[in-house]
Design a protein around this motif. Structure first.
Motif, PDB file in Angstrom:
ATOM      1  N   PHE A 130      37.619  43.141  64.254  1.00 37.56           N
ATOM      2  CA  PHE A 130      37.510  42.348  65.483  1.00 37.56           C
ATOM      3  C   PHE A 130      38.382  41.093  65.419  1.00 37.56           C
ATOM      4  CE2 PHE A 130      35.399  39.020  68.029  1.00 37.56           C
ATOM      5  CZ  PHE A 130      35.437  39.628  69.273  1.00 37.56           C
ATOM      6  N   PHE A 131      38.340  40.416  64.275  1.00 39.60           N
ATOM      7  CA  PHE A 131      39.116  39.175  64.170  1.00 39.60           C
ATOM      8  C   PHE A 131      40.529  39.437  63.635  1.00 39.60           C
ATOM      9  CE2 PHE A 131      34.799  37.352  64.182  1.00 39.60           C
ATOM     10  CZ  PHE A 131      34.949  36.435  65.217  1.00 39.60           C
ATOM     11  N   GLY A 132      40.791  40.665  63.224  1.00 36.90           N
ATOM     12  CA  GLY A 132      42.140  41.010  62.791  1.00 36.90           C
ATOM     13  C   GLY A 132      42.520  40.398  61.456  1.00 36.90           C
ATOM     14  N   THR A 133      41.518  40.094  60.649  1.00 36.27           N
ATOM     15  CA  THR A 133      41.771  39.542  59.330  1.00 36.27           C
ATOM     16  C   THR A 133      40.538  39.827  58.484  1.00 36.27           C
ATOM     17  OG1 THR A 133      42.127  37.505  58.092  1.00 36.27           O
ATOM     18  CG2 THR A 133      40.892  37.286  60.119  1.00 36.27           C
ATOM     19  N   GLY A 134      40.705  39.927  57.180  1.00 39.70           N
ATOM     20  CA  GLY A 134      39.552  40.217  56.334  1.00 39.70           C
ATOM     21  C   GLY A 134      38.492  39.137  56.480  1.00 39.70           C
ATOM     22  N   VAL A 135      37.266  39.516  56.806  1.00 45.32           N
ATOM     23  CA  VAL A 135      36.191  38.537  56.989  1.00 45.32           C
ATOM     24  C   VAL A 135      35.051  38.894  56.039  1.00 45.32           C
ATOM     25  CG1 VAL A 135      34.534  37.540  58.592  1.00 45.32           C
ATOM     26  CG2 VAL A 135      36.789  38.225  59.424  1.00 45.32           C
ATOM     27  N   ARG A 136      34.695  37.937  55.168  1.00 44.84           N
ATOM     28  CA  ARG A 136      33.539  38.159  54.306  1.00 44.84           C
ATOM     29  C   ARG A 136      32.278  37.774  55.065  1.00 44.84           C
ATOM     30  NH1 ARG A 136      33.343  34.778  49.909  1.00 44.84           N
ATOM     31  NH2 ARG A 136      35.066  33.487  50.658  1.00 44.84           N
ATOM     32  N   THR A 137      31.174  38.426  54.727  1.00 47.20           N
ATOM     33  CA  THR A 137      29.904  38.069  55.356  1.00 47.20           C
ATOM     34  C   THR A 137      28.898  37.688  54.275  1.00 47.20           C
ATOM     35  OG1 THR A 137      28.934  40.268  55.245  1.00 47.20           O
ATOM     36  CG2 THR A 137      30.267  39.774  57.187  1.00 47.20           C
ATOM     37  N   ARG A 138      27.891  36.950  54.721  1.00 45.15           N
ATOM     38  CA  ARG A 138      26.801  36.587  53.812  1.00 45.15           C
ATOM     39  C   ARG A 138      25.492  36.911  54.520  1.00 45.15           C
ATOM     40  NH1 ARG A 138      25.564  30.376  52.061  1.00 45.15           N
ATOM     41  NH2 ARG A 138      24.923  30.256  54.233  1.00 45.15           N
ATOM     42  N   LEU A 139      24.648  37.670  53.868  1.00 48.37           N
ATOM     43  CA  LEU A 139      23.334  37.946  54.433  1.00 48.37           C
ATOM     44  C   LEU A 139      22.339  36.954  53.848  1.00 48.37           C
ATOM     45  CD1 LEU A 139      24.744  40.547  55.313  1.00 48.37           C
ATOM     46  CD2 LEU A 139      22.666  41.798  54.753  1.00 48.37           C
ATOM     47  N   ARG A 140      21.504  36.398  54.720  1.00 48.15           N
ATOM     48  CA  ARG A 140      20.460  35.471  54.282  1.00 48.15           C
ATOM     49  C   ARG A 140      19.132  35.989  54.774  1.00 48.15           C
ATOM     50  NH1 ARG A 140      20.252  31.556  57.330  1.00 48.15           N
ATOM     51  NH2 ARG A 140      22.220  31.742  58.439  1.00 48.15           N
ATOM     52  N   ALA A 141      18.118  35.926  53.913  1.00 52.68           N
ATOM     53  CA  ALA A 141      16.796  36.398  54.328  1.00 52.68           C
ATOM     54  C   ALA A 141      16.334  35.618  55.544  1.00 52.68           C
ATOM     55  CB  ALA A 141      15.809  36.209  53.187  1.00 52.68           C
ATOM     56  N   SER A 142      15.711  36.326  56.476  1.00 50.90           N
ATOM     57  CA  SER A 142      15.159  35.661  57.638  1.00 50.90           C
ATOM     58  C   SER A 142      13.996  36.488  58.148  1.00 50.90           C
ATOM     59  CB  SER A 142      16.224  35.488  58.717  1.00 50.90           C
ATOM     60  OG  SER A 142      15.705  34.700  59.764  1.00 50.90           O
ATOM     61  N   HIS A 143      13.629  36.260  59.369  1.00 48.18           N
ATOM     62  CA  HIS A 143      12.506  37.026  59.902  1.00 48.18           C
ATOM     63  C   HIS A 143      12.742  37.377  61.353  1.00 48.18           C
ATOM     64  CE1 HIS A 143       8.501  38.257  61.061  1.00 48.18           C
ATOM     65  NE2 HIS A 143       8.574  37.409  62.064  1.00 48.18           N
ATOM     66  N   PHE A 144      12.651  38.656  61.662  1.00 44.97           N
ATOM     67  CA  PHE A 144      12.544  39.119  63.036  1.00 44.97           C
ATOM     68  C   PHE A 144      11.409  40.122  63.039  1.00 44.97           C
ATOM     69  CE2 PHE A 144      17.025  38.276  62.098  1.00 44.97           C
ATOM     70  CZ  PHE A 144      17.215  37.196  62.934  1.00 44.97           C
ATOM     71  N   PRO A 145      10.585  40.105  64.075  1.00 46.91           N
ATOM     72  CA  PRO A 145       9.423  41.004  64.033  1.00 46.91           C
ATOM     73  C   PRO A 145       9.821  42.479  63.977  1.00 46.91           C
ATOM     74  CG  PRO A 145       9.194  39.359  65.780  1.00 46.91           C
ATOM     75  CD  PRO A 145      10.589  39.246  65.257  1.00 46.91           C
ATOM     76  N   PHE A 146      11.010  42.807  64.471  1.00 44.55           N
ATOM     77  CA  PHE A 146      11.367  44.219  64.597  1.00 44.55           C
ATOM     78  C   PHE A 146      12.189  44.757  63.440  1.00 44.55           C
ATOM     79  CE2 PHE A 146      14.965  42.159  66.621  1.00 44.55           C
ATOM     80  CZ  PHE A 146      14.348  41.139  67.346  1.00 44.55           C
ATOM     81  N   THR A 147      12.457  43.911  62.445  1.00 46.27           N
ATOM     82  CA  THR A 147      13.164  44.404  61.267  1.00 46.27           C
ATOM     83  C   THR A 147      12.452  43.931  60.017  1.00 46.27           C
ATOM     84  OG1 THR A 147      14.610  42.486  61.451  1.00 46.27           O
ATOM     85  CG2 THR A 147      15.485  44.571  62.255  1.00 46.27           C
TER      86      THR A 147
END
Lengths: 803, 356
Positions: free
Chosen positions: B238-255
């Motif tokens: 989407f951004f046309g360049t390598g993008v790193r991501t970071r997952l952080r614990a959180s809370h949603f009722p549906f996941t």
């Protein structure tokens, strides 16, 4: 939720830095919103020793001091009365920023004598409001950093404040102890033991408590309290005031501050009644409805039937679990206090809080769920602190109800945890994590601690293990393609239509808008909407009160805004939903274009002209063609009331199947919507266009004749009311074999036409193309077709050839 | 004979118009012309003489004919040049104006996102915007008293007195489309669901309507690690360049587990740049679909598992195209539409690229 580092360290034995703690919190799901570390602003200040202090030659109140610093002796001019030889001071050197006076220190001359720095007061360093004199430290070495001295001798002064966002599932983290438990599980220290010794009662409480039978099951399973006699409710001690201030709470009195302390320390809200203002015993009961109650926020609330309340013999004294009453609240004069610790049902509290619109700390916590098992220990701990800080003697505990049973256990499937998360986490580590969080593991079952109401199934165990293991560490793993090879197309026919309609409009020169789905009632009413079914119950403003029945009002409002900005020539369109009712299925897709003003700016070629109905019609037809509508359509009159009655048409496949509409917008609508007209528009309903039955990509064979076509033009005089389409259809029907196409190429109407052809008449000229198939046509054959055309047109429209 | 040739070639060269040329032609090769007369003399010659004189005469005739043709065309060219010298236009005048239509950034970005996920096998699912509270909340494991309901600033639809159903809501997220898609198609499943969502909030950075895109993938063994990979692939494309991501614990009722996802970025002079630097920008919520949600939609949680995510389309557009103010998206200011809009034929495709 705010807390300070030293407060955290009451519960957590740790050497981790505030940065490490903040990073871990965010990763654990307790997202850090801010860390305020007073040390950051003070890190450059160092200690110095005043060697000598002489009166300034030109100023009585100033002294010229020689100060020993880590950079040698410096001459500093100082106005503080306590500046004298021998004291240890805090020095700011030139170039340093002083937060309390928002100034960067420069070398300068003060009354003719050079000054190389500054000795600071507490106020200048934003440590307090103290500004009587400069700081004098009882110890410290020259050159030592001031923050290091503070950390060693007065850590509370530089206590970092951490603020975290709490997701609704983590009521336990609304207490500092719960946060400490998470950090300990992550390995950032050890959770300190918490021993709460019950305080033995010295007498029976004169105030009893009863819970109405109707509330014991759900609303209030447990209510406990005790009287403490002979307290002094003065200001709370310095350490407690500092803590509360640090997290943004105002210290009030020892008793109130103690309840606030337990609210934040343990997520255990308490309430204190002035026992002398309570008559008889306390009863927890549902309100009858209509009772008025003056709460601690000095507002009066009118209770609805069933809302939970606490009453004494006189009436309601507290809105259970949400807010206490003004009448029985404690004051500085309170000597006998009744302390309440209860467990309130989250759903009941949430419902009442919402109905009365009270957002109190107590409601916030009870509706998320406090630890029911801590109801009595919390009361004991609070009693102990009240006795310690305010003196007095405690009664025995009175209570009704019992601690609700939160006993439950779920199977810990360590393989499933790894399968869901996609990360290797050893089974032992999973068990250790859960135990550190307070779970008890027995035979593969995890017993949920009483403070975790959110854990309601095995999948919640996965979440606990995963967040402590750290999702930040998770490595991505490719997801296999759903099928091998080239991906199949994924758009549905309607999605393709929507896309094609949108891009066709843009290609035709329209600018796409995205306007709000809700509009004001008056505009909605102009377009057949505005009824109760499409009304929002809680609109954000009266401009956005109803779901739009049509896309046109939103575009007209956009046009009015643009006209007000000085843009008069507009071609706007929108593709989106309109709402013909308030049920989920009462939504349909529209493509609407709006033309206002001229076709373009004034230009050298003179091509500018006002937009007209036939611009809108051509664009509507282009959009219909782009989304695969049949070429053969009917144009019927009778469009809805917001169209000009004489200058609009519906594009139909039969009278019941309307694919689109075009025309001039009714001038009255434009006036009401403040649009300078005239305005032309079209709307297409893509879902109404039949889906062609096409099983093959093969096209029918092209039948292109080698014989030259013959064009013949005819001009007919007809009644002014005759529609061109009727004439065309009649001509077309004259010979279905030979006639390839019929087009109108001229319309001559109005006064001049009537002068020539008679009142109420006009002329329509058509061009007919004949396509011979087998052989070239003879003049005679052509004449025969022409005669038939004239006869058919005459029969259908009364038209005669113009002489 | 050479004299003859020279005479006529000179005459042709000297002719100044077409009629002079015609005169010369007649003079030379007309019935009584000099060349024609010479041809006639051939009959009186001996065969030997004829052998040489015949071809020579034919050659002479051809030469004069082509000289006349060449001169004719030269004269025509000169005449045309002369005419064109007067046909002068000020070509710096503007062309006839054509209206320039534009595609709204929300539509463009929706198409871009769709193109990328289509390659990973995700279809596009849709659902209504006036939604029952069951689809918007209950089916997503948000029971009636859940604090999330109040925190979401829900818009409620009017309910007539006597209609005892809970009021419908304007969907607060695209997540109800998950339920509808699962109920309709079952598992395995890969869908995205873009569309309008609504929350009662209006300030500098919030509008009461905005756009989300939901993603859902169900299969036998999908994990959060797959989720992370899919998102990193998506953001990089989407951004046309390598993008790193970071997952952080959180809370949603549906996941469950749930994670917020940050993308790598840098801040320079108040401008955010995605795909470089050491800062993190929160862009979406995600997690493994909660077993209760699967059950509510009729999918057996013991057989199937998968992930879901949701992010803001307007937000993605702002980040990618440097659009500063969310509120302007819905204001239809012509200057804004022209400045931030896209040409009609800029249809995002993977082979043509999704970066304009």
């Amino acid at each position: 939720m705010k807390f300070t580092l030293s407060w955290l360290k009451d519960h957590l034995d740790t050497t981790a830095s505030v940065e490490e703690i903040a990073e871990a919190l965010t990763d654990l799901g307790l997202e850090v919103e801010s860390v305020e570390n007073p040390l950051d602003a003070l890190k450059d200040f160092t200690l110095g020793k005043v060697r000598s202090a002489e009166k300034h030659p030109d100023a009585d109140k100033l002294r010229v001091c020689l100060v020993e610093t880590d950079e040698g002796d410096k001459q500093i001019i100082c106005g503080a009365p306590n500046a004298r030889a021998g004291i240890t001071v805090v020095v700011a050197k030139p170039g340093m920023y002083i937060p309390g006076i928002d100034t960067t220190i420069q070398v300068g001359k003060i009354r003719g004598v050079e000054s190389h720095g500054m000795m600071c007061s507490e106020r200048e360093m934003q440590l307090s409001d103290e500004h009587e004199g400069i700081i004098e430290l009882p110890s410290g070495e020259v050159g030592e950093r001031f923050i290091d001295w503070l950390a060693e001798h007065d850590p509370a002064r530089v206590d970092p404040v951490i603020e975290i966002a709490i997701t609704p599932n983590r009521p336990d983290a609304l207490g500092v102890r719960g946060i400490a438990r998470d950090l300990a599980a992550r390995g950032l220290g050890r959770l300190k033991q918490q021993e709460i010794e019950p305080v033995a009662g010295e007498f029976a409480s004169p105030i009893g408590v009863t819970i109405d039978a109707s509330l014991k099951q759900k609303g209030c399973p447990l209510f406990a309290g005790r009287l403490i006699r002979g307290v002094r409710n003065g200001p709370s001690p310095d350490w407690l005031q500092k803590r509360l201030r640090a997290i943004g709470l105002r210290p009030i009195s020892a008793l109130v501050d103690i309840t606030n302390f337990f609210t934040y320390d343990q997520n255990r809200p308490l309430h204190v009644f002035d026992a002398d203002k309570v008559e008889g015993s306390l009863r927890i009961h549902p309100a009858k409805g209509g009772e008025e109650f003056l709460a601690l926020d000095e507002k009066t609330y009118r209770l609805e039937p069933g809302m939970m309340a606490i009453s004494d013999a006189k009436g309601i004294e507290s809105l259970a679990g949400i807010m206490g009453g003004e009448q029985s609240g404690v004051t500085g004069e309170t000597v006998n206090v009744f302390v309440e610790s209860a467990y309130w049902d989250p759903v009941t509290i949430a419902a009442t809080g919402r109905r009365l619109k009270i957002n109190s700390d107590a409601r916030y916590r009870f509706e998320r769920g406090v630890d029911p098992a801590f109801t009595l220990p919390g009361l004991e701990a609070a009693t102990r602190m009240i006795l310690d800080l305010c003196g007095g003697a405690a009664s025995e505990v009175v209570l009704d109800g019992a601690v609700p049973d939160t006993d439950r256990a779920y199977r810990l499937d360590t393989d499933r945890v790894q399968r869901l998360v996609g990360m290797e986490i050893a089974a032992d580590e999973q068990r250790r994590t859960l135990e550190a969080l307070g779970f008890r593991i027995e035979d593969g079952m995890a017993q949920v601690p009483s403070w975790r109401p959110d854990v309601q199934g095995a999948s919640d165990l996965v979440e606990e293990v995963a967040r402590v293991a750290s999702l930040t560490r998770l490595q991505g793993k490719p997801m296999a393609r759903a099928r091998v090879g080239v991906p199949a197309p994924i758009l549905t026919p309607m999605q393709i239509r929507e896309r094609d309609a949108r891009r066709t409009c843009a290609a035709l020169g329209y600018n796409e808008c995205v306007t709000y789905s809700f509009i004001d009632a008056a505009s909605a009413a102009l377009f057949g909407g505005g009824g109760a079914a499409t009304r929002l119950d809680n609109p954000i403003s009266s401009e956005m009160s109803h779901m739009r029945p049509d896309l046109l009002p939103g575009l007209l409002q956009a046009a009015a805004r643009n006209q007000a900005r000085g843009f008069a020539d507009l071609a706007l369109f929108e593709v989106g939903p309109a709402f013909h009712g308030g049920e989920p299925e009462e939504q349909h897709l529209q493509v609407t274009g709006l033309l206002v003003g001229h076709t373009g700016p004034k230009d050298v070629h003179g091509s500018r002209r006002p937009v007209d109905v036939f611009d809108a019609k051509a664009d509507a037809e282009a959009v219909l063609a782009a989304i695969g509508a049949p070429a053969k359509v009917q144009i019927l009159r009778g469009a809805r009331a917001w169209w000009h009655p004489g200058r609009s048409g519906m594009i139909c496949l039969g009278p019941k199947k309307v694919l689109g509409v075009f025309g001039e917008v009714h001038p009255k609508v434009l006036r009401e919507m403040d649009v300078k007209g005239p305005a032309m528009a079209f709307t297409i309903w893509p879902e109404e266009v039949p889906v062609p039955r096409r099983a093959t990509t093969t096209r029918p064979a092209l039948n292109a004749s080698d014989l030259q076509p013959v064009d013949r033009d005819f001009a007919f005089v007809v009644d002014a009311g005759v529609e061109a389409l009727a004439l065309l259809n009649a001509a077309q029907g004259a010979d279905k074999e030979l006639i390839d196409s019929v087009r109108v190429f001229d319309e001559f109407s109005g006064e001049k036409a009537e002068a020539q052809m008679g009142a109420g008449k006009k002329s329509l000229a058509i061009s007919v193309r004949l396509q011979p198939t087998g052989k070239t046509l003879t003049e005679k054959e052509i004449e025969a077709v022409a005669a038939k055309i004239v006869q058919k047109v005459n029969a259908a429209t009364g038209g005669v050839l113009r002489s | 004979m050479d004299d003859l040739r020279q005479k006529y070639l000179d005459a042709v060269a000297g002719a100044t118009d077409e009629s002079a040329l015609e005169d010369i032609r007649v003079q030379a090769m007309g019935k009584q012309g000099e060349v024609a007369l010479k041809m006639r003399e051939l009959g009186k010659m001996t065969p030997d003489e004829r052998q040489t004189a015949g071809p020579a005469l034919n050659k002479l005739k051809d030469e004069i004919t082509s000289a006349i043709a060449a001169k004719k065309s030269a004269l025509a060219d000169a005449a045309l040049d002369e005419r064109l010298r007067h046909e002068w236009l000020d070509v710096t005048l503007p062309g006839r104006p054509r209206p320039q239509g534009t595609i709204h950034p929300v539509s463009q970005v929706t198409d871009e996102v769709g193109a990328i996920f289509a390659d990973m096998g995700f279809a596009v699912a849709e659902g209504p915007q006036i939604e029952s509270d069951w689809f918007n909340f209950d089916a997503l494991n948000i029971p009636p008293e859940h604090p999330t309901r109040t925190e979401m600033d829900t818009f409620y639809m009017h309910r007539d007195p006597g209609d005892d159903r809970p009021p419908h809501v304007l969907r607060t997220h695209t997540s109800p489309v998950q339920i509808r898609a699962m109920a309709k198609h079952g598992a395995p499943l890969r869908v995205i669901a873009p569309g309008r969502v609504y929350r009662a909030d209006y300030d500098q950075t919030h509008t009461p309507m905005f756009h989300q895109i939901e993603g859902l993938a169900l299969d036998r063994d999908l994990s959060m690690a797959n989720l992370k990979w899919v998102l990193e692939e998506f953001f990089s494309a989407f951004f046309g360049t390598g993008v790193r991501t970071r997952l952080r614990a959180s809370h949603f009722p549906f996941t469950e587990p749930s994670a917020e996802v940050d993308i790598q970025c840098s801040w320079e002079g108040g401008m955010v740049k995605v795909g470089e630097g050491d800062d993190w920008l929160e862009v979406l919520g995600s997690g493994m679909v909660h077993p209760k949600v699967l059950s509510a939609a009729g999918v057996d949680p013991d057989q199937w598992q998968g992930f879901a995510f949701g992010m803001g389309i307007d937000r993605l557009a702002m980040l990618k195209y440097g659009i500063p103010d969310l509120r302007a998206f819905f204001d239809s200011d012509l200057r804004w539409l022209r400045h931030y809009g896209f040409p009609a034929l800029d249809v995002p495709t993977l082979h043509g690229g999704v970066n304009r």
